[in-house]
Write a protein that holds these residues in place. Structure first.
Motif, PDB file in Angstrom:
ATOM      1  N   GLU A   6      -4.953  62.608  17.428  1.00 50.40           N
ATOM      2  CA  GLU A   6      -5.251  63.297  18.694  1.00 50.40           C
ATOM      3  C   GLU A   6      -4.069  63.194  19.658  1.00 50.40           C
ATOM      4  OE1 GLU A   6      -8.684  61.307  20.136  1.00 50.40           O
ATOM      5  OE2 GLU A   6      -9.926  61.961  18.470  1.00 50.40           O
ATOM      6  N   VAL A   7      -3.566  61.980  19.820  1.00 47.78           N
ATOM      7  CA  VAL A   7      -2.439  61.763  20.728  1.00 47.78           C
ATOM      8  C   VAL A   7      -1.207  62.512  20.231  1.00 47.78           C
ATOM      9  CG1 VAL A   7      -0.870  60.017  21.656  1.00 47.78           C
ATOM     10  CG2 VAL A   7      -3.316  59.567  21.551  1.00 47.78           C
ATOM     11  N   LEU A   8      -0.969  62.468  18.926  1.00 45.45           N
ATOM     12  CA  LEU A   8       0.180  63.164  18.360  1.00 45.45           C
ATOM     13  C   LEU A   8       0.091  64.667  18.601  1.00 45.45           C
ATOM     14  CD1 LEU A   8       2.762  62.889  16.620  1.00 45.45           C
ATOM     15  CD2 LEU A   8       1.311  63.299  14.632  1.00 45.45           C
ATOM     16  N   LEU A   9      -1.089  65.237  18.393  1.00 45.47           N
ATOM     17  CA  LEU A   9      -1.262  66.674  18.629  1.00 45.47           C
ATOM     18  C   LEU A   9      -1.072  67.015  20.102  1.00 45.47           C
ATOM     19  CD1 LEU A   9      -4.277  67.552  16.315  1.00 45.47           C
ATOM     20  CD2 LEU A   9      -1.904  68.270  16.034  1.00 45.47           C
ATOM     21  N   LEU A  10      -1.593  66.186  20.991  1.00 48.00           N
ATOM     22  CA  LEU A  10      -1.413  66.440  22.415  1.00 48.00           C
ATOM     23  C   LEU A  10       0.059  66.388  22.808  1.00 48.00           C
ATOM     24  CD1 LEU A  10      -4.366  64.543  24.135  1.00 48.00           C
ATOM     25  CD2 LEU A  10      -3.864  66.979  24.245  1.00 48.00           C
ATOM     26  N   VAL A  11       0.779  65.398  22.310  1.00 52.43           N
ATOM     27  CA  VAL A  11       2.192  65.261  22.653  1.00 52.43           C
ATOM     28  C   VAL A  11       2.998  66.419  22.081  1.00 52.43           C
ATOM     29  CG1 VAL A  11       4.241  63.834  22.255  1.00 52.43           C
ATOM     30  CG2 VAL A  11       2.098  62.778  22.967  1.00 52.43           C
ATOM     31  N   ILE A  12       2.737  66.775  20.830  1.00 51.41           N
ATOM     32  CA  ILE A  12       3.462  67.884  20.207  1.00 51.41           C
ATOM     33  C   ILE A  12       3.192  69.188  20.960  1.00 51.41           C
ATOM     34  CG2 ILE A  12       3.579  69.339  18.145  1.00 51.41           C
ATOM     35  CD1 ILE A  12       3.273  66.775  16.492  1.00 51.41           C
ATOM     36  N   GLY A  13       1.926  69.436  21.289  1.00 50.44           N
ATOM     37  CA  GLY A  13       1.587  70.643  22.035  1.00 50.44           C
ATOM     38  C   GLY A  13       2.237  70.683  23.404  1.00 50.44           C
ATOM     39  N   LEU A  14       2.235  69.549  24.108  1.00 54.07           N
ATOM     40  CA  LEU A  14       2.864  69.494  25.416  1.00 54.07           C
ATOM     41  C   LEU A  14       4.362  69.720  25.312  1.00 54.07           C
ATOM     42  CD1 LEU A  14       2.549  68.972  28.437  1.00 54.07           C
ATOM     43  CD2 LEU A  14       2.883  66.549  27.945  1.00 54.07           C
ATOM     44  N   LEU A  15       5.000  69.134  24.310  1.00 53.67           N
ATOM     45  CA  LEU A  15       6.434  69.340  24.126  1.00 53.67           C
ATOM     46  C   LEU A  15       6.761  70.792  23.804  1.00 53.67           C
ATOM     47  CD1 LEU A  15       7.465  66.126  22.170  1.00 53.67           C
ATOM     48  CD2 LEU A  15       7.982  66.712  24.547  1.00 53.67           C
ATOM     49  N   MET A  16       5.899  71.454  23.042  1.00 55.24           N
ATOM     50  CA  MET A  16       6.116  72.867  22.727  1.00 55.24           C
ATOM     51  C   MET A  16       6.054  73.715  23.993  1.00 55.24           C
ATOM     52  SD  MET A  16       3.913  73.146  19.210  1.00 55.24           S
ATOM     53  CE  MET A  16       4.163  74.886  18.917  1.00 55.24           C
ATOM     54  N   VAL A  17       5.064  73.457  24.831  1.00 56.90           N
ATOM     55  CA  VAL A  17       4.921  74.216  26.074  1.00 56.90           C
ATOM     56  C   VAL A  17       6.105  73.939  27.001  1.00 56.90           C
ATOM     57  CG1 VAL A  17       3.517  74.486  28.153  1.00 56.90           C
ATOM     58  CG2 VAL A  17       2.418  74.393  25.927  1.00 56.90           C
ATOM     59  N   VAL A  63      -8.056  68.440  21.552  1.00 57.46           N
ATOM     60  CA  VAL A  63      -9.289  68.267  22.323  1.00 57.46           C
ATOM     61  C   VAL A  63     -10.510  68.467  21.426  1.00 57.46           C
ATOM     62  CG1 VAL A  63     -10.663  69.216  24.225  1.00 57.46           C
ATOM     63  CG2 VAL A  63      -8.203  68.887  24.493  1.00 57.46           C
ATOM     64  N   VAL A  64     -10.472  69.469  20.568  1.00 58.41           N
ATOM     65  CA  VAL A  64     -11.587  69.706  19.644  1.00 58.41           C
ATOM     66  C   VAL A  64     -11.746  68.529  18.688  1.00 58.41           C
ATOM     67  CG1 VAL A  64     -12.355  71.163  17.717  1.00 58.41           C
ATOM     68  CG2 VAL A  64     -11.489  72.216  19.812  1.00 58.41           C
ATOM     69  N   LEU A  65     -10.632  67.997  18.204  1.00 55.19           N
ATOM     70  CA  LEU A  65     -10.687  66.837  17.317  1.00 55.19           C
ATOM     71  C   LEU A  65     -11.305  65.645  18.030  1.00 55.19           C
ATOM     72  CD1 LEU A  65      -9.921  65.748  14.530  1.00 55.19           C
ATOM     73  CD2 LEU A  65      -7.711  65.107  15.487  1.00 55.19           C
ATOM     74  N   ARG A  66     -10.950  65.438  19.290  1.00 56.00           N
ATOM     75  CA  ARG A  66     -11.552  64.345  20.065  1.00 56.00           C
ATOM     76  C   ARG A  66     -13.049  64.562  20.221  1.00 56.00           C
ATOM     77  NH1 ARG A  66     -10.157  60.520  24.206  1.00 56.00           N
ATOM     78  NH2 ARG A  66      -8.332  60.301  22.869  1.00 56.00           N
ATOM     79  N   LEU A  67     -13.453  65.787  20.509  1.00 51.39           N
ATOM     80  CA  LEU A  67     -14.871  66.095  20.686  1.00 51.39           C
ATOM     81  C   LEU A  67     -15.634  65.867  19.391  1.00 51.39           C
ATOM     82  CD1 LEU A  67     -17.042  67.252  22.588  1.00 51.39           C
ATOM     83  CD2 LEU A  67     -16.452  69.504  21.688  1.00 51.39           C
ATOM     84  N   VAL A  68     -15.106  66.374  18.294  1.00 46.99           N
ATOM     85  CA  VAL A  68     -15.771  66.231  17.008  1.00 46.99           C
ATOM     86  C   VAL A  68     -15.858  64.761  16.599  1.00 46.99           C
ATOM     87  CG1 VAL A  68     -15.516  66.722  14.529  1.00 46.99           C
ATOM     88  CG2 VAL A  68     -15.243  68.546  16.206  1.00 46.99           C
ATOM     89  N   SER A  69     -14.779  64.032  16.790  1.00 43.83           N
ATOM     90  CA  SER A  69     -14.789  62.619  16.389  1.00 43.83           C
ATOM     91  C   SER A  69     -15.740  61.819  17.271  1.00 43.83           C
ATOM     92  CB  SER A  69     -13.380  62.033  16.440  1.00 43.83           C
ATOM     93  OG  SER A  69     -12.921  61.946  17.761  1.00 43.83           O
ATOM     94  N   SER A  70     -15.871  62.168  18.535  1.00 46.23           N
ATOM     95  CA  SER A  70     -16.800  61.419  19.395  1.00 46.23           C
ATOM     96  C   SER A  70     -18.251  61.770  19.080  1.00 46.23           C
ATOM     97  CB  SER A  70     -16.489  61.689  20.859  1.00 46.23           C
ATOM     98  OG  SER A  70     -16.790  63.022  21.195  1.00 46.23           O
ATOM     99  N   ILE A  71     -18.508  62.970  18.616  1.00 45.79           N
ATOM    100  CA  ILE A  71     -19.886  63.343  18.257  1.00 45.79           C
ATOM    101  C   ILE A  71     -20.310  62.667  16.958  1.00 45.79           C
ATOM    102  CG2 ILE A  71     -21.332  65.254  17.451  1.00 45.79           C
ATOM    103  CD1 ILE A  71     -19.904  67.016  19.520  1.00 45.79           C
ATOM    104  N   TRP A  72     -19.447  62.708  15.939  1.00 44.18           N
ATOM    105  CA  TRP A  72     -19.839  62.162  14.648  1.00 44.18           C
ATOM    106  C   TRP A  72     -19.640  60.660  14.526  1.00 44.18           C
ATOM    107  CZ3 TRP A  72     -18.007  67.366  13.144  1.00 44.18           C
ATOM    108  CH2 TRP A  72     -19.054  68.149  12.663  1.00 44.18           C
ATOM    109  N   LEU A  73     -18.743  60.090  15.298  1.00 43.95           N
ATOM    110  CA  LEU A  73     -18.484  58.658  15.166  1.00 43.95           C
ATOM    111  C   LEU A  73     -19.203  57.838  16.225  1.00 43.95           C
ATOM    112  CD1 LEU A  73     -14.680  58.721  14.319  1.00 43.95           C
ATOM    113  CD2 LEU A  73     -16.612  58.521  12.756  1.00 43.95           C
TER     114      LEU A  73
END
Length: 74
Positions: A6-17, A63-73
């Motif tokens: 999740e953190v890696l995807l957020l950082v990569i996305g922010l760096l792309m923007v 964000v979707v990964l965080r939501l899904v992981s918090s629902i199922w875990l």
């Protein structure tokens, strides 16, 4: 494991923007357009626009990964 992804995807996305905005500023010299992006002053080129949108999609996936992981875990 998922939290790191999740953190890696957020950082990569922010760096792309940020990279897309950096290219825009280097091309136009318009810092003000980046600072007030909600006023739609940015005239991004096609590659800048695609990079910005791809970064937003990557951050959205985090964000979707965080939501899904918090629902199922929970």
């Amino acid at each position: 494991m998922i939290a790191r992804l999740e953190v890696l995807l957020l950082v990569i996305g922010l760096l792309m923007v940020l990279f897309a905005y950096g290219r825009y500023v280097r091309r136009t010299g318009d810092w003000h357009g980046v600072l007030v992006f909600w006023r739609r002053r940015l005239a991004l080129s096609v590659p800048e626009f695609k990079l910005q949108r791809a970064g937003i999609v990557v951050m959205f996936l985090a964000v979707v990964l965080r939501l899904v992981s918090s629902i199922w875990l929970a």
